[in-house]
Design a protein around this motif. Sequence first.
Motif, PDB file in Angstrom:
ATOM      1  N   LEU A 167       0.831  -1.202   0.000  1.00 33.98           N
ATOM      2  CA  LEU A 167       0.000   0.000   0.000  1.00 33.98           C
ATOM      3  C   LEU A 167       0.869   1.256   0.000  1.00 33.98           C
ATOM      4  O   LEU A 167       0.624   2.194  -0.759  1.00 33.98           O
ATOM      5  N   TYR A 168       1.907   1.259   0.836  1.00 33.52           N
ATOM      6  CA  TYR A 168       2.783   2.427   0.905  1.00 33.52           C
ATOM      7  C   TYR A 168       3.501   2.657  -0.421  1.00 33.52           C
ATOM      8  O   TYR A 168       3.595   3.791  -0.905  1.00 33.52           O
ATOM      9  N   ARG A 169       4.035   1.595  -1.010  1.00 35.02           N
ATOM     10  CA  ARG A 169       4.775   1.772  -2.266  1.00 35.02           C
ATOM     11  C   ARG A 169       3.859   2.265  -3.381  1.00 35.02           C
ATOM     12  O   ARG A 169       4.245   3.101  -4.204  1.00 35.02           O
ATOM     13  N   ARG A 170       2.652   1.745  -3.439  1.00 35.47           N
ATOM     14  CA  ARG A 170       1.725   2.137  -4.492  1.00 35.47           C
ATOM     15  C   ARG A 170       1.184   3.552  -4.280  1.00 35.47           C
ATOM     16  O   ARG A 170       1.033   4.316  -5.232  1.00 35.47           O
ATOM     17  N   TRP A 171       0.875   3.889  -3.013  1.00 32.88           N
ATOM     18  CA  TRP A 171       0.173   5.149  -2.766  1.00 32.88           C
ATOM     19  C   TRP A 171       1.121   6.305  -2.428  1.00 32.88           C
ATOM     20  O   TRP A 171       0.944   7.426  -2.897  1.00 32.88           O
ATOM     21  N   LEU A 172       2.135   6.048  -1.593  1.00 34.63           N
ATOM     22  CA  LEU A 172       3.025   7.111  -1.135  1.00 34.63           C
ATOM     23  C   LEU A 172       4.437   7.005  -1.712  1.00 34.63           C
ATOM     24  O   LEU A 172       5.325   7.758  -1.317  1.00 34.63           O
ATOM     25  N   GLY A 173       4.646   6.076  -2.635  1.00 36.88           N
ATOM     26  CA  GLY A 173       5.985   5.809  -3.140  1.00 36.88           C
ATOM     27  C   GLY A 173       6.673   7.006  -3.779  1.00 36.88           C
ATOM     28  O   GLY A 173       7.897   7.072  -3.813  1.00 36.88           O
ATOM     29  N   ALA A 174       5.912   7.953  -4.321  1.00 35.61           N
ATOM     30  CA  ALA A 174       6.511   9.126  -4.958  1.00 35.61           C
ATOM     31  C   ALA A 174       6.490  10.352  -4.054  1.00 35.61           C
ATOM     32  O   ALA A 174       6.885  11.436  -4.476  1.00 35.61           O
ATOM     33  N   THR A 175       6.056  10.173  -2.812  1.00 36.25           N
ATOM     34  CA  THR A 175       6.034  11.286  -1.854  1.00 36.25           C
ATOM     35  C   THR A 175       7.456  11.645  -1.445  1.00 36.25           C
ATOM     36  O   THR A 175       8.294  10.772  -1.229  1.00 36.25           O
ATOM     37  N   GLU A 176       7.741  12.916  -1.329  1.00 35.66           N
ATOM     38  CA  GLU A 176       9.094  13.347  -0.959  1.00 35.66           C
ATOM     39  C   GLU A 176       9.563  12.692   0.334  1.00 35.66           C
ATOM     40  O   GLU A 176       8.810  12.617   1.311  1.00 35.66           O
ATOM     41  N   PHE A 177      10.795  12.204   0.334  1.00 38.63           N
ATOM     42  CA  PHE A 177      11.480  11.569   1.460  1.00 38.63           C
ATOM     43  C   PHE A 177      10.960  10.167   1.780  1.00 38.63           C
ATOM     44  O   PHE A 177      11.309   9.598   2.809  1.00 38.63           O
ATOM     45  N   PHE A 178      10.138   9.613   0.887  1.00 38.14           N
ATOM     46  CA  PHE A 178       9.695   8.230   1.088  1.00 38.14           C
ATOM     47  C   PHE A 178      10.911   7.314   0.961  1.00 38.14           C
ATOM     48  O   PHE A 178      11.609   7.328  -0.061  1.00 38.14           O
ATOM     49  N   PRO A 179      11.208   6.485   1.973  1.00 36.56           N
ATOM     50  CA  PRO A 179      12.415   5.656   1.924  1.00 36.56           C
ATOM     51  C   PRO A 179      12.243   4.443   1.012  1.00 36.56           C
ATOM     52  O   PRO A 179      11.231   3.749   1.070  1.00 36.56           O
ATOM     53  N   ARG A 180      13.234   4.205   0.178  1.00 37.47           N
ATOM     54  CA  ARG A 180      13.176   3.054  -0.722  1.00 37.47           C
ATOM     55  C   ARG A 180      13.114   1.747   0.068  1.00 37.47           C
ATOM     56  O   ARG A 180      12.511   0.764  -0.362  1.00 37.47           O
ATOM     57  N   ASP A 181      13.741   1.741   1.262  1.00 35.22           N
ATOM     58  CA  ASP A 181      13.730   0.528   2.091  1.00 35.22           C
ATOM     59  C   ASP A 181      12.584   0.553   3.102  1.00 35.22           C
ATOM     60  O   ASP A 181      12.757   0.212   4.275  1.00 35.22           O
ATOM     61  N   ILE A 182      11.400   0.932   2.644  1.00 33.22           N
ATOM     62  CA  ILE A 182      10.238   1.004   3.540  1.00 33.22           C
ATOM     63  C   ILE A 182       9.943  -0.352   4.184  1.00 33.22           C
ATOM     64  O   ILE A 182       9.447  -0.425   5.306  1.00 33.22           O
ATOM     65  N   ASP A 183      10.290  -1.431   3.486  1.00 31.06           N
ATOM     66  CA  ASP A 183      10.071  -2.761   4.061  1.00 31.06           C
ATOM     67  C   ASP A 183      10.906  -2.955   5.326  1.00 31.06           C
ATOM     68  O   ASP A 183      10.444  -3.565   6.297  1.00 31.06           O
ATOM     69  N   VAL A 184      12.126  -2.399   5.331  1.00 35.02           N
ATOM     70  CA  VAL A 184      12.988  -2.486   6.514  1.00 35.02           C
ATOM     71  C   VAL A 184      12.408  -1.659   7.662  1.00 35.02           C
ATOM     72  O   VAL A 184      12.430  -2.077   8.819  1.00 35.02           O
ATOM     73  N   VAL A 185      11.881  -0.484   7.333  1.00 36.89           N
ATOM     74  CA  VAL A 185      11.269   0.374   8.358  1.00 36.89           C
ATOM     75  C   VAL A 185      10.090  -0.331   9.017  1.00 36.89           C
ATOM     76  O   VAL A 185       9.977  -0.391  10.239  1.00 36.89           O
ATOM     77  N   LEU A 186       9.209  -0.893   8.208  1.00 36.85           N
ATOM     78  CA  LEU A 186       7.998  -1.525   8.730  1.00 36.85           C
ATOM     79  C   LEU A 186       8.310  -2.781   9.538  1.00 36.85           C
ATOM     80  O   LEU A 186       7.577  -3.113  10.482  1.00 36.85           O
ATOM     81  N   ALA A 187       9.392  -3.477   9.185  1.00 35.48           N
ATOM     82  CA  ALA A 187       9.747  -4.721   9.875  1.00 35.48           C
ATOM     83  C   ALA A 187      10.559  -4.472  11.140  1.00 35.48           C
ATOM     84  O   ALA A 187      10.809  -5.411  11.901  1.00 35.48           O
ATOM     85  N   ASN A 188      10.979  -3.236  11.367  1.00 36.96           N
ATOM     86  CA  ASN A 188      11.749  -2.916  12.565  1.00 36.96           C
ATOM     87  C   ASN A 188      10.889  -3.185  13.805  1.00 36.96           C
ATOM     88  O   ASN A 188       9.710  -2.830  13.833  1.00 36.96           O
ATOM     89  N   PRO A 189      11.451  -3.790  14.849  1.00 34.59           N
ATOM     90  CA  PRO A 189      10.669  -4.065  16.075  1.00 34.59           C
ATOM     91  C   PRO A 189      10.068  -2.814  16.709  1.00 34.59           C
ATOM     92  O   PRO A 189       9.088  -2.907  17.445  1.00 34.59           O
TER      93      PRO A 189
END
Length: 416
Positions: free
Chosen positions: A211-233
């Motif tokens: 959802l994040y990649r599809r909807w907010l993927g082009a938003t400024e400062f969106f991190p390419r490694d969003i999967d790492v962010v979301l999986a962080n404890p």
Amino acid sequence: MDMMVAAAPEEVPQAVLVIREYDTERDREAAEAVELSCDVGARAGTMSLFTDLLGDPLCRVRHSPLFLMLVAELIRGPQREIVGLVRGCIKTVACGAAKKHPSCAKHRAASIYAKVAYLLGLRVSPAHRRRGIALKLVLRMEEWFKEKGADYAYMATEKDNEASLRLFTGRCGYSEFRTPSILVHPVFAHCLPLSSRVSVLRLSLADAEELYRRWLGATEFFPRDIDVVLANPLSLGTFLAVPSACTAAERWPGAAAFLADPPTSWAVGSVWNSKEVFRMEVRGAGLWQRGLARVSRAVDWALQWLRIPSVPDLFRPFGMYLLYGIGGEGPAAAEHVQALCRHAHNMARRDADCRVVAAEVAECDPLRRGIPYWGRLSCADVWCVKRLAEEYGDGALGDWTKAPRPPSIFVDPREF
């Protein structure tokens, strides 16, 4: 006749300033001493906000893909003293969207990525200020940024921090870029009710990422490694607010199907547990201020059904939850964001040491209307940026520092 001969004065060793990489084993205590000597936060009035990094000076950057901490060490003979420090990290983020071909799917705008460095936590002990130490720390950190291939560097400071803005815009070549606001809301003893018109769903990691990649993927400062962010404890979950009567509230179809046929209004957000990274404390409050806050909490605890707002105990070390990755669409999107904020509040309410919930959003973000906050706890930020390379990470597509302000930005919780 005896002659008195004056003893030659001892030579005072000339001080030498060395900028070097932080060493955890030998520098930790000295770095903490520099942090404690610097006021962090409110500068007006008698009250100040102090931050406790819980014994880990690297805590605000260690979750980033690449990070470095530098210290300024003053050497005078056998004496060594750390008088300043700075942190930096590098990641790949979106800086806009490429033009879409009409045949492209609705929510698949191609993102333009750049390798961006973030400079934060610049500190110089009060006794050694106005000697160019801060400038030397910044320049050395920028050298590391360039060595690692960063296209841009940026920093963030409070809007009223004139000294910091003078240093970066006046001497380091940065320009004011974005002006987000940090909106902070206290955690009450009572539970905040959610509207019956809105349902809050918890998304799986896979659905959240898609959802994040599809909807907010082009938003400024969106991190390419969003999967790492979301999986962080430290990321406690991603939540979607939708109309209670919509199909997704009854049976979740998956992120792709949801975005292919979304409800008229919806909102998404994730919660980050900053309490495990650092604690804050308000110092300098008078006895009457502490007393009024204590009374308000007692009334709130005793009469929770009245839902009376109360002032949390911010005069002892406290933690914070951050609501990040806020997005959505539709005429009632702000109402759905409010439901997410209330849900985050109720999560924090079950955590005894968490006493505020914060969000950072762009000044002109239309979803900002749905974020409740207390003005006395909130502040306006300024992000300043500097171009380090000649091209974008994805090609020569222009100078991001001159790009118009977008309606929204993505705030990475790892460096908040």
